[in-house]
Scaffold this motif. Structure first.
Motif, short mmCIF file in Angstrom:
data_model
loop_
_atom_site.label_atom_id
_atom_site.label_comp_id
_atom_site.label_asym_id
_atom_site.label_seq_id
_atom_site.Cartn_x
_atom_site.Cartn_y
_atom_site.Cartn_z
N TRP A 263 1.21 -1.32 -0.21
CA TRP A 263 -0.35 0.03 -0.20
C TRP A 263 0.72 1.49 0.19
O TRP A 263 0.20 2.52 -0.64
CB TRP A 263 -0.92 0.74 1.02
CG TRP A 263 -2.11 1.40 1.55
CD1 TRP A 263 -1.19 2.08 2.29
CD2 TRP A 263 -2.56 1.51 0.49
NE1 TRP A 263 -2.17 3.05 2.55
CE2 TRP A 263 -3.30 2.92 0.92
CE3 TRP A 263 -3.84 0.66 -0.41
CZ2 TRP A 263 -4.81 3.42 0.75
CZ3 TRP A 263 -5.19 1.22 -1.15
CH2 TRP A 263 -5.35 2.69 -0.29
N ILE A 264 2.04 1.51 0.93
CA ILE A 264 3.04 2.50 1.68
C ILE A 264 3.09 2.64 -0.80
O ILE A 264 3.60 4.30 -1.31
CB ILE A 264 3.69 2.72 1.81
CG1 ILE A 264 2.65 2.60 3.40
CG2 ILE A 264 4.97 3.24 1.70
CD1 ILE A 264 3.58 2.26 4.90
N GLN A 265 4.01 1.61 -0.85
CA GLN A 265 5.00 1.24 -1.83
C GLN A 265 3.62 2.03 -3.19
O GLN A 265 4.29 3.09 -3.83
CB GLN A 265 5.59 -0.34 -2.69
CG GLN A 265 6.26 -0.06 -3.69
CD GLN A 265 6.66 -1.02 -4.27
OE1 GLN A 265 7.14 -2.01 -3.50
NE2 GLN A 265 7.80 -0.84 -5.10
N GLY A 266 2.24 1.75 -3.56
CA GLY A 266 2.24 1.77 -4.03
C GLY A 266 1.21 3.35 -4.81
O GLY A 266 1.96 4.69 -5.42
N ASN A 267 1.21 3.99 -3.43
CA ASN A 267 0.88 5.35 -2.65
C ASN A 267 2.18 6.46 -3.46
O ASN A 267 1.35 7.54 -3.54
CB ASN A 267 0.01 5.42 -1.80
CG ASN A 267 -1.54 5.20 -1.38
OD1 ASN A 267 -2.22 6.20 -2.35
ND2 ASN A 267 -1.71 4.04 -1.10
N VAL A 268 2.96 5.98 -2.93
CA VAL A 268 4.11 6.96 -2.97
C VAL A 268 4.72 6.84 -3.73
O VAL A 268 5.63 7.78 -4.77
CB VAL A 268 5.35 6.62 -2.05
CG1 VAL A 268 6.70 7.33 -2.13
CG2 VAL A 268 4.93 6.62 -0.55
N SER A 269 4.58 5.60 -5.22
CA SER A 269 4.67 5.89 -6.34
C SER A 269 3.35 6.69 -6.73
O SER A 269 4.17 7.41 -7.78
CB SER A 269 4.80 3.99 -6.80
OG SER A 269 5.68 3.86 -6.23
#
Length: 351
Positions: free
Chosen positions: A170-176
């Motif tokens: 989730w964090i990786q997707g959003n910061v991407s």
């Protein structure tokens, strides 16, 4: 690209971006990382540039550097804290400076991590919301702001490994999608030990991790852990006749850091985030005195624009609300047990 095709792409991007914002359940995020990649690739393919292009940013919230949607309103944040947060001189001292200095850095060395500690009703959620409101034009509705509540999003102890995997995706997707993302973790004192270490890679001193830069993101942790120690220190200052404003960070912060690390029921228990010194500030929220609760009641009255027949009637209402609050120590009735949390509900009864 034709106007119709451009609109189709924008519509698809908008719908895909809205999908995860309807719920912050990390359980459903396995597919989100693929959606993020697809959206980014699609927009880049059609525009030959960054996904933050003028038409998209005009129609919907975007993460363009120097755009209209993200930018710290420093003066307003200071004003909000001064006018609506009472009895928290350490919060005033640390929060604005930490956020301001971090946002101004073009290339910070790591993501900013703030941990707010104190009893319920002392202003932890209030301040985190204030930061959001003054950093994102859309405020709490921003698609770049993400809230996790331990008891809601991570309820089962036997699912910790799945929660950790989903949280990282989730964090990786959003910061991407946006490097300037903000994540709030509420009820850290109720989070399963070990779970929060899933975010350690995103708080560490990595320049880039899997082609994603996390160093502009902000992480805020809210916890009741350490509240007893904060209350004890504040009480000792009061007993010794010292002004509460003379309490310094050095008087409290080391105890919060050590206490959070050693408290078995805390989400920070033996957490590598603390062991590796990745939390930048442990911010204490002091217990509120009756005079501070009075200020909260008055601020609530002003915010509602309530009118009274006389100043005496207004004071009578304020005194009535104050009298119904619970305080400690029991005999002296100095500190409000619930801070300002019950002010709004009790005011409803008396008006």
């Amino acid at each position: 690209m034709s106007a119709s095709k451009m609109f189709s792409v924008l519509l698809l991007v908008h719908l895909l971006l809205l999908a995860p914002s309807s719920s912050i359940e990390p359980i459903s995020t396995a597919a989100f990382i693929g959606v993020t990649t697809a959206v980014t690739s699609l927009v880049t393919y059609y525009t030959g540039a960054k996904p933050h292009f003028a038409v998209f940013c005009y129609m919907w919230e975007c993460c363009a550097e120097g755009g209209n949607y993200i930018g710290l309103n420093e003066d307003q944040l200071e004003k909000d804290l001064k006018e609506t947060l009472f009895g928290q001189h350490l919060v005033h001292k640390i929060v604005v400076k930490a956020i301001k200095n971090f946002v101004k850095k073009p290339n910070p060395s790591k993501a900013l991590a703030l941990s707010f500690h104190g009893w319920s009703g002392t202003g932890k959620n209030f301040v985190s919301n204030m930061i959001v409101k003054n950093l994102y034009k859309q405020g709490l509705n921003s698609i770049f702001v993400h809230y996790f509540v331990a008891t809601k999003h991570f309820p089962h102890a036997d699912h910790v490994q799945k929660y950790k995997d989903d949280l990282q995706k989730w964090i990786q997707g959003n910061v991407s999608l946006c490097q300037r993302s903000l994540f709030v973790f509420d009820e850290m004192d109720k989070m399963h030990p070990g779970l929060i270490d899933a975010i350690k890679p995103f708080l560490d001193f990595h320049i880039v991790l899997d082609n994603v830069n996390y160093r502009k993101s902000i992480f805020i942790f809210l916890s009741n852990a350490g509240g007893m120690k904060i209350n004890h220190i504040t009480m000792e200052f009061w007993k010794e006749g010292k002004d509460r404003e003379s309490i310094r960070m050095v008087d409290v912060e080391p105890f919060l850091q050590m206490g959070a690390f050693n408290e078995k029921t805390s989400g920070f228990w033996h957490a590598s985030l603390i062991d590796k010194h990745l939390v930048d500030f442990f911010v204490p929220f002091l217990p509120l005195e009756q005079r501070h609760v009075r200020m909260c009641i008055n601020a609530e009255i002003e915010a509602r624009r309530l009118e009274f027949t006389s100043s005496e009637e207004k004071e009578r209402i304020i005194d009535s609300v104050l009298d119904e609050m619970t305080y400690f120590p029991h005999l002296e009735r100095i500190f409000a047990s619930m801070g300002c949390k019950a002010v709004s509900a009790k005011l409803d009864v008396h008006i």
